[in-house]
Design an enzyme around this catalytic site. Structure first.
Site, PDB file in Angstrom:
ATOM      1  N   CYS A   7       0.851  -1.185   0.000  1.00 23.31           N
ATOM      2  CA  CYS A   7       0.000   0.000   0.000  1.00 23.31           C
ATOM      3  C   CYS A   7       0.888   1.237   0.000  1.00 23.31           C
ATOM      4  CB  CYS A   7      -0.931   0.002   1.196  1.00 23.31           C
ATOM      5  SG  CYS A   7      -2.011   1.457   1.242  1.00 23.31           S
TER       6      CYS A   7
ATOM      7  N   ASP B  53      -7.216   1.890  -4.714  1.00 22.05           N
ATOM      8  CA  ASP B  53      -7.387   2.115  -3.287  1.00 22.05           C
ATOM      9  C   ASP B  53      -8.420   3.204  -3.059  1.00 22.05           C
ATOM     10  OD1 ASP B  53      -6.972   1.345  -0.705  1.00 22.05           O
ATOM     11  OD2 ASP B  53      -5.084   2.361  -0.437  1.00 22.05           O
TER      12      ASP B  53
END
Length: 359
Positions: A244, A320
């Site tokens: 991430c 995301d």
């Protein structure tokens, strides 16, 4: 590379899967079951129903986010054995419907932390933000602040029933060090990775959000050295990272591009969450989730995508989180429009990288 988008299911997501399918280059959705208590085995009929919904829309379901880890596993309590066996069975059941990657995290108590769910930007859009002063309050105050801003939806990792006594949850970690938490993660991986190898499912641990301690809780997935420890704890290609960029990238001391390049080259990134953040203020911690486009944030998305491409990444990507734009309302971070813009931007960068190699 396969572009995906997280979807919370036809009963719980205001974003329709039919609209996700209309995004050019979108191959599938990242799904989960959100009505199964953490630690229990996922029922086969519910897994199949989710798969059927996705396939009926003309998309793939090959990534699950998340099969959450019971707190007893993180704490290393004797009761962890039952929950680990349940986790193994869930892995086997997910393999039967073609799941290839499971995203999970090992963060104590809070799965992620933002202090503002609808921080307003100059252009009128809203986004999630983190302000260090926002976690100087008591854990109960922070939990109530976040839950009051969730637009009437349940936020994964912030289930009201689980956080009803957040002080008690945090107190359980009073004597748990980072060394202890690493050992508990290693034990968990030693138990489940052989099952993953058997059924061909890769695990991808999500970095800590934020990548440093809050409320005195231990953090063990916050930088390059932590990721290296995890990969070596059980040295298998099935023991990987959900990289991430917005979480690792929330610490300006992390060399984001170099870390992406290293672990992509080591073939340990089966799944990537690619988003941008913008640092504000002087403390080096305050930031908001910006538009994906590089000039709007503090990270260079082209260099990040190039680090993936140039080092052989062939896994799944999702854009995301996104801002709320064009009057859209819904689950913070998970509207349709800005995530669609982000997906197209990242797909365009990938196309440029592919064509850069054409002579």
């Amino acid at each position: 590379m396969k572009m995906t988008m997280r979807w919370y299911g036809k009963n719980d997501d205001p974003v329709k899967i039919e609209n996700i399918r209309q995004i050019p280059g979108m191959t599938g959705v990242v799904g989960a079951l959100f009505d199964v208590p953490v630690g229990e085995v996922w029922p086969e009929d519910k897994i199949k129903a989710l798969k059927d919904d996705v396939v009926a829309a003309g998309l793939e379901l090959e990534v699950i986010e998340s099969v959450n880890i019971h707190e007893d596993i993180k704490l290393g309590l004797p009761s962890r054995e039952r929950y680990i066996e349940n986790y193994k069975e869930t892995i086997r059941r997910l393999a039967k419907i073609g799941i290839k990657v499971i995203c999970y995290n090992f963060m104590p108590v809070f799965d992620w932390m933002k202090t503002e769910m609808a921080y307003q930007l100059e252009d009128g859009s809203t986004t999630m933000a983190f302000f260090l002063e926002g976690v100087q309050k008591s854990p109960e105050e922070v939990a109530n602040d976040v839950l009051s801003q969730n637009a009437g939806t349940v936020l994964p990792g912030w289930e009201p029933e689980r956080l009803a006594d957040v002080t008690k949850l945090i107190a359980q970690y009073q004597d748990v060090t980072e060394t202890d938490l690493r050992a508990n993660l290693k034990y968990f991986l030693e138990q489940i990775i052989p099952v993953c190898e058997e059924v061909d499912i890769k695990m991808g641990i999500h970095p800590d959000d934020p990548p440093y301690s809050i409320f005195g809780l231990p953090r063990i997935v916050k930088n390059r050295d932590d990721l290296d420890f995890i990969c070596q704890a059980v040295d298998s290609p099935y023991n990987g990272i959900t990289f991430c960029t917005g979480s690792i990238g929330e610490d300006p001391d992390n060399d984001l591009v170099a870390i992406v390049a290293e672990f992509a080259k080591r073939d340990r990134i089966p799944f990537a969450h690619v988003r941008n953040v913008k640092f504000i203020g002087d403390n080096g911690k305050d930031c908001y989730e910006s538009a994906h486009y590089s000039p709007y944030g503090s990270h260079d998305m082209f260099n990040i995508m190039a680090a993936l491409y140039d080092n052989g990444f062939d896994g799944y990507i999702r854009p995301d989180h996104g801002r709320m734009i064009w009057g859209e309302t819904g689950r913070p971070g998970y509207g349709l429009y800005d995530r669609a813009l982000g997906a197209m931007y990242l797909t365009g960068l990938w196309e440029a990288l592919e064509k850069r190699q054409v002579k």
